[in-house]
Design a protein around this motif. Structure first.
Motif, PDB file in Angstrom:
ATOM      1  N   VAL A 247      -9.401   4.144  58.006  1.00  9.68           N
ATOM      2  CA  VAL A 247     -10.268   3.075  57.509  1.00  9.68           C
ATOM      3  C   VAL A 247      -9.786   2.622  56.145  1.00  9.68           C
ATOM      4  O   VAL A 247      -8.851   3.169  55.567  1.00  9.68           O
ATOM      5  CB  VAL A 247     -11.734   3.578  57.411  1.00  9.68           C
ATOM      6  N   ASN A 248     -10.445   1.605  55.615  1.00 12.19           N
ATOM      7  CA  ASN A 248     -10.077   1.073  54.300  1.00 12.19           C
ATOM      8  C   ASN A 248     -10.237   2.148  53.244  1.00 12.19           C
ATOM      9  O   ASN A 248     -11.233   2.866  53.207  1.00 12.19           O
ATOM     10  CB  ASN A 248     -10.986  -0.119  53.948  1.00 12.19           C
ATOM     11  N   ARG A 249      -9.262   2.258  52.359  1.00 14.59           N
ATOM     12  CA  ARG A 249      -9.300   3.271  51.311  1.00 14.59           C
ATOM     13  C   ARG A 249     -10.337   2.887  50.264  1.00 14.59           C
ATOM     14  O   ARG A 249     -10.510   1.728  49.905  1.00 14.59           O
ATOM     15  CB  ARG A 249      -7.927   3.384  50.631  1.00 14.59           C
ATOM     16  N   THR A 250     -11.034   3.933  49.750  1.00 12.75           N
ATOM     17  CA  THR A 250     -12.029   3.699  48.720  1.00 12.75           C
ATOM     18  C   THR A 250     -11.393   3.878  47.356  1.00 12.75           C
ATOM     19  O   THR A 250     -10.217   4.192  47.220  1.00 12.75           O
ATOM     20  CB  THR A 250     -13.180   4.714  48.875  1.00 12.75           C
ATOM     21  N   GLU A 251     -12.222   3.740  46.323  1.00 10.22           N
ATOM     22  CA  GLU A 251     -11.731   3.837  44.952  1.00 10.22           C
ATOM     23  C   GLU A 251     -11.127   5.208  44.661  1.00 10.22           C
ATOM     24  O   GLU A 251     -10.298   5.354  43.791  1.00 10.22           O
ATOM     25  CB  GLU A 251     -12.881   3.572  43.972  1.00 10.22           C
ATOM     26  N   VAL A 252     -11.576   6.232  45.394  1.00  6.38           N
ATOM     27  CA  VAL A 252     -11.123   7.584  45.104  1.00  6.38           C
ATOM     28  C   VAL A 252      -9.620   7.740  45.309  1.00  6.38           C
ATOM     29  O   VAL A 252      -9.011   8.666  44.788  1.00  6.38           O
ATOM     30  CB  VAL A 252     -11.893   8.582  45.994  1.00  6.38           C
ATOM     31  N   GLN A 253      -8.968   6.818  46.047  1.00  3.78           N
ATOM     32  CA  GLN A 253      -7.559   6.984  46.354  1.00  3.78           C
ATOM     33  C   GLN A 253      -6.659   6.036  45.577  1.00  3.78           C
ATOM     34  O   GLN A 253      -5.493   5.909  45.889  1.00  3.78           O
ATOM     35  CB  GLN A 253      -7.349   6.761  47.855  1.00  3.78           C
ATOM     36  N   LYS A 254      -7.167   5.377  44.582  1.00 10.47           N
ATOM     37  CA  LYS A 254      -6.365   4.375  43.878  1.00 10.47           C
ATOM     38  C   LYS A 254      -5.277   4.980  43.008  1.00 10.47           C
ATOM     39  O   LYS A 254      -4.219   4.399  42.860  1.00 10.47           O
ATOM     40  CB  LYS A 254      -7.291   3.497  43.024  1.00 10.47           C
ATOM     41  N   GLN A 255      -5.547   6.145  42.401  1.00 10.10           N
ATOM     42  CA  GLN A 255      -4.591   6.703  41.454  1.00 10.10           C
ATOM     43  C   GLN A 255      -4.306   8.166  41.782  1.00 10.10           C
ATOM     44  O   GLN A 255      -4.541   9.056  40.984  1.00 10.10           O
ATOM     45  CB  GLN A 255      -5.140   6.585  40.025  1.00 10.10           C
ATOM     46  N   PRO A 256      -3.761   8.455  42.979  1.00  8.34           N
ATOM     47  CA  PRO A 256      -3.561   9.846  43.372  1.00  8.34           C
ATOM     48  C   PRO A 256      -2.550  10.580  42.523  1.00  8.34           C
ATOM     49  O   PRO A 256      -2.567  11.780  42.430  1.00  8.34           O
ATOM     50  CB  PRO A 256      -3.084   9.722  44.826  1.00  8.34           C
ATOM     51  N   GLN A 257      -1.630   9.845  41.885  1.00  8.25           N
ATOM     52  CA  GLN A 257      -0.562  10.498  41.142  1.00  8.25           C
ATOM     53  C   GLN A 257      -1.057  11.131  39.853  1.00  8.25           C
ATOM     54  O   GLN A 257      -0.361  11.938  39.263  1.00  8.25           O
ATOM     55  CB  GLN A 257       0.563   9.485  40.819  1.00  8.25           C
ATOM     56  N   LEU A 258      -2.272  10.791  39.409  1.00 10.77           N
ATOM     57  CA  LEU A 258      -2.765  11.298  38.138  1.00 10.77           C
ATOM     58  C   LEU A 258      -3.357  12.703  38.263  1.00 10.77           C
ATOM     59  O   LEU A 258      -3.440  13.430  37.284  1.00 10.77           O
ATOM     60  CB  LEU A 258      -3.825  10.350  37.570  1.00 10.77           C
ATOM     61  N   ILE A 259      -3.814  13.061  39.445  1.00 10.29           N
ATOM     62  CA  ILE A 259      -4.435  14.363  39.648  1.00 10.29           C
ATOM     63  C   ILE A 259      -3.649  15.099  40.725  1.00 10.29           C
ATOM     64  O   ILE A 259      -3.596  14.668  41.872  1.00 10.29           O
ATOM     65  CB  ILE A 259      -5.910  14.217  40.069  1.00 10.29           C
ATOM     66  N   ILE A 260      -3.056  16.215  40.357  1.00  3.10           N
ATOM     67  CA  ILE A 260      -2.237  16.971  41.305  1.00  3.10           C
ATOM     68  C   ILE A 260      -2.799  18.383  41.442  1.00  3.10           C
ATOM     69  O   ILE A 260      -3.503  18.890  40.568  1.00  3.10           O
ATOM     70  CB  ILE A 260      -0.769  17.032  40.863  1.00  3.10           C
ATOM     71  N   ALA A 261      -2.479  19.015  42.573  1.00  5.87           N
ATOM     72  CA  ALA A 261      -2.933  20.387  42.823  1.00  5.87           C
ATOM     73  C   ALA A 261      -2.291  21.352  41.839  1.00  5.87           C
ATOM     74  O   ALA A 261      -1.208  21.100  41.299  1.00  5.87           O
ATOM     75  CB  ALA A 261      -2.601  20.789  44.258  1.00  5.87           C
ATOM     76  N   GLY A 262      -2.963  22.467  41.604  1.00  2.00           N
ATOM     77  CA  GLY A 262      -2.458  23.456  40.670  1.00  2.00           C
ATOM     78  C   GLY A 262      -1.174  24.111  41.150  1.00  2.00           C
ATOM     79  O   GLY A 262      -0.812  24.046  42.318  1.00  2.00           O
ATOM     80  N   THR A 263      -0.491  24.773  40.218  1.00  2.00           N
ATOM     81  CA  THR A 263       0.774  25.440  40.512  1.00  2.00           C
ATOM     82  C   THR A 263       0.819  26.793  39.796  1.00  2.00           C
ATOM     83  O   THR A 263      -0.073  27.130  39.011  1.00  2.00           O
ATOM     84  CB  THR A 263       1.973  24.595  40.040  1.00  2.00           C
ATOM     85  N   ASP A 264       1.872  27.553  40.059  1.00  2.00           N
ATOM     86  CA  ASP A 264       2.069  28.830  39.363  1.00  2.00           C
ATOM     87  C   ASP A 264       2.523  28.551  37.932  1.00  2.00           C
ATOM     88  O   ASP A 264       3.639  28.070  37.712  1.00  2.00           O
ATOM     89  CB  ASP A 264       3.124  29.679  40.080  1.00  2.00           C
ATOM     90  N   LYS A 265       1.672  28.847  36.984  1.00  7.43           N
ATOM     91  CA  LYS A 265       2.039  28.677  35.572  1.00  7.43           C
ATOM     92  C   LYS A 265       1.107  29.505  34.700  1.00  7.43           C
ATOM     93  O   LYS A 265      -0.046  29.756  35.049  1.00  7.43           O
ATOM     94  CB  LYS A 265       1.996  27.204  35.159  1.00  7.43           C
ATOM     95  N   ALA A 266       1.637  29.942  33.557  1.00  5.73           N
ATOM     96  CA  ALA A 266       0.874  30.796  32.651  1.00  5.73           C
ATOM     97  C   ALA A 266       1.538  30.825  31.291  1.00  5.73           C
ATOM     98  O   ALA A 266       2.702  30.434  31.136  1.00  5.73           O
ATOM     99  CB  ALA A 266       0.771  32.211  33.222  1.00  5.73           C
TER     100      ALA A 266
END
Length: 387
Positions: free
Chosen positions: A105-124
Motif C-alpha cells: 500500500v501507499n507508504r506513510t510518513e514513517v518511511q520517509k527517512q529510513p536512512q536516519l535510524i538504523i538497527a543497533g550493532t556490536d559496539k562499546a
C-alpha cells in the motif's frame, strides 16, 4: 503479494478453504514452491528459539489430512502435530500478512527517512585501569597483555595465562551506548551479554579465594557464570544500585536501567539469592524477581524466560506489552527519541516477535497496522512521533 503467497498466509492462519489447500498442495510439489513457502516461515524457527528449519513435509501431511476430511482441523490439534505453539504460529501468520500487505500500500510518513535510524550493532567503549578509553566496534581489533577484541567481543585472559601478578585488584569498565550491544568473557570464564545503554564494572583478574564481584552500574545484562567449583569455591556476586545477587554457577538476566521504576532479575538456570537491605529471596529457574527503588519488597513471579532473554537471541519479544514500554526498548536499540502526542497512546497493547535486524520503519508499520486506526507514526530526523 502473489496468489500463492496469500494462500500460504491463509494456511498459517487456518483460513485456507478446500480449493486453496489443493492449490497449496500442488505448489509444494516443486522446488520453487517450497522456496516460496520457506521464505514465509523463516522467522518461525527464530521465534521459537529452537527450530532450525520449518518441516515442509509435515506441512504437506497436514494439507493432505485436511483435504481428506474436507473440513478444518481445529487450530490446537494442527499445531500440536507441527510441534509449534498455536499462539505463536497464529501471531506470526498475522504478522506475515500485515507486513507484506503493508508493503503493497501507499507508504506513510514513517518511511520517509529510513536512512536516519538504523538497527543497533556490536559496539562499546572499554575503559582501562589507567583511564584510557578504547572504542570497540566491528572491523577494529584491539589487544593488550590481558585482553583482546575482534570488534564483536571482548575476551580476558584466564589467570594462568597471564604472567603478571597484581598486588591490587584493578578494574575495567565496558560501556554500551544506545544503538549498541556487546559480549565479554571475563578472566574466570564467565560470559556476559550486554544490551544497549548498559555499563559494567569488573576486575581485570579475579583474586584466588575471594568472592568474584562485578557491578552492573545500569542497563541490561545476561550472565552465564563460571561455576564456583572451578575457582576453589569462590562465589560470584553481581551488585546493582538496588540489590546484590549471590550466584553459584548459573544463567540469569538483569534489567536495571536508570529510568526504570522496577528492576527485574530473571533466572534461566541454576540458583541465585537476591538481597535488598535486610530482605532476601531465592529464585528457582523460570522465576523473575521485581524490585522497586522505593521499596525493600521482592516480588517473585513465574514467567516465560524465553521472552525475557529474547534480545540475546537477536529478537524483540512483546507479549501484550504497552506501547510506551515497547518504544522505550526500540529507542535504545535504534538510538532514537520518542514523543507521544496523546498520553492514551502509551497504553496501546501489542504482541509480536520480531528480529532486531529489521528496520524500525517495518516494526512501526506492523504496530500501526494492528492498531485499527488508533495509531499513526511519523519519523522526523531521529525522533518518532506517535499521533
Amino acid at each position: 503479494m502473489t496468489k500463492s503467497e496469500k494462500i500460504i498466509v491463509k494456511f498459517l492462519n487456518q483460513e485456507a478453504n478446500h480449493s486453496e489447500l489443493e492449490k497449496l498442495e500442488g505448489l509444494l510439489k516443486n522446488e520453487e514452491g517450497i522456496q516460496i513457502f520457506n521464505s514465509y516461515v523463516k522467522t518461525q524457527y527464530l521465534s521459537t528459539l529452537s527450530m532450525k528449519e520449518y518441516d515442509v513435509n509435515k506441512a504437506k501431511e497436514t494439507i493432505k489430512t485436511r483435504l481428506k476430511n474436507e473440513k478444518r482441523i481445529k487450530r490446537t490439534n494442527l499445531y500440536k502435530r507441527m510441534g509449534v505453539a498455536a499462539s505463536v504460529m497464529l501471531m506470526l501468520g498475522m504478522a506475515f500478512y500485515l507486513l507484506h500487505t503493508t508493503n503493497t500500500v501507499n507508504r506513510t510518513e514513517v518511511q520517509k527517512q529510513p536512512q536516519l535510524i538504523i538497527a543497533g550493532t556490536d559496539k562499546a567503549i572499554l575503559t582501562l585501569e589507567n583511564g584510557d578509553e578504547v572504542a570497540l566496534e566491528k572491523g577494529k581489533k584491539f589487544e593488550t597483555g590481558k585482553v583482546s577484541s575482534n570488534g564483536e567481543e571482548l575476551v580476558y585472559a584466564e589467570k594462568e595465562q597471564s604472567d603478571v601478578v597484581e598486588k591490587e585488584q584493578s578494574y575495567n569498565y565496558l560501556t554500551i551506548p544506545r544503538g549498541g550491544q556487546f559480549f565479554v568473557q571475563l578472566s574466570d570464564g564467565t560470559e556476559v551479554w550486554l544490551n544497549s545503554e548498559t555499563k559494567l564494572k569488573y576486575p581485570v583478574t579475579f583474586k584466588d579465594g575471594l568472592t568474584r564481584k562485578v557491578e552492573l552500574l545500569y542497563g541490561e545484562a545476561y550472565f552465564k557464570v563460571s561455576p564456583s567449583k572451578d575457582h576453589k569455591g569462590a562465589a560470584f556476586n553481581v551488585l546493582t544500585k538496588s540489590q546484590e545477587i549471590d550466584v553459584l554457577g548459573t544463567e540469569f538476566n538483569i534489567k536495571a536501567y536508570n529510568n526504570d521504576q522496577i528492576m527485574a532479575t530473571t533466572l534461566v538456570e541454576g540458583k541465585i539469592r537476591i538481597k535488598k537491605g535486610e530482605v532476601s529471596e531465592t529464585l528457582a529457574p523460570n522465576q523473575q524477581a521485581k524490585i522497586s527503588h522505593e521499596s525493600d519488597n521482592i516480588d517473585i513471579q513465574e514467567i516465560d524466560v524465553s521472552q525475557e532473554i529474547s534480545w540475546v537471541k537477536g529478537l524483540f519479544s512483546f507479549n501484550e506489552k504497552p506501547l510506551e514500554e515497547i518504544l522505550t526498548v526500540l529507542s535504545r536499540w535504534y538510538d532514537t527519541e520518542v514523543i507521544f502526542e496523546n498520553a492514551k497512546q502509551k497504553k496501546f497493547v501489542f504482541t509480536g516477535i520480531l528480529e532486531r535486524t529489521k528496520a524500525v520503519e517495518d516494526i512501526l508499520n506492523l504496530i500501526e497496522a494492528t492498531s485499527e486506526g488508533q495509531l499513526e507514526f511519523e519519523i522526523n530526523d531521529k525522533t518518532i512521533y506517535i499521533k
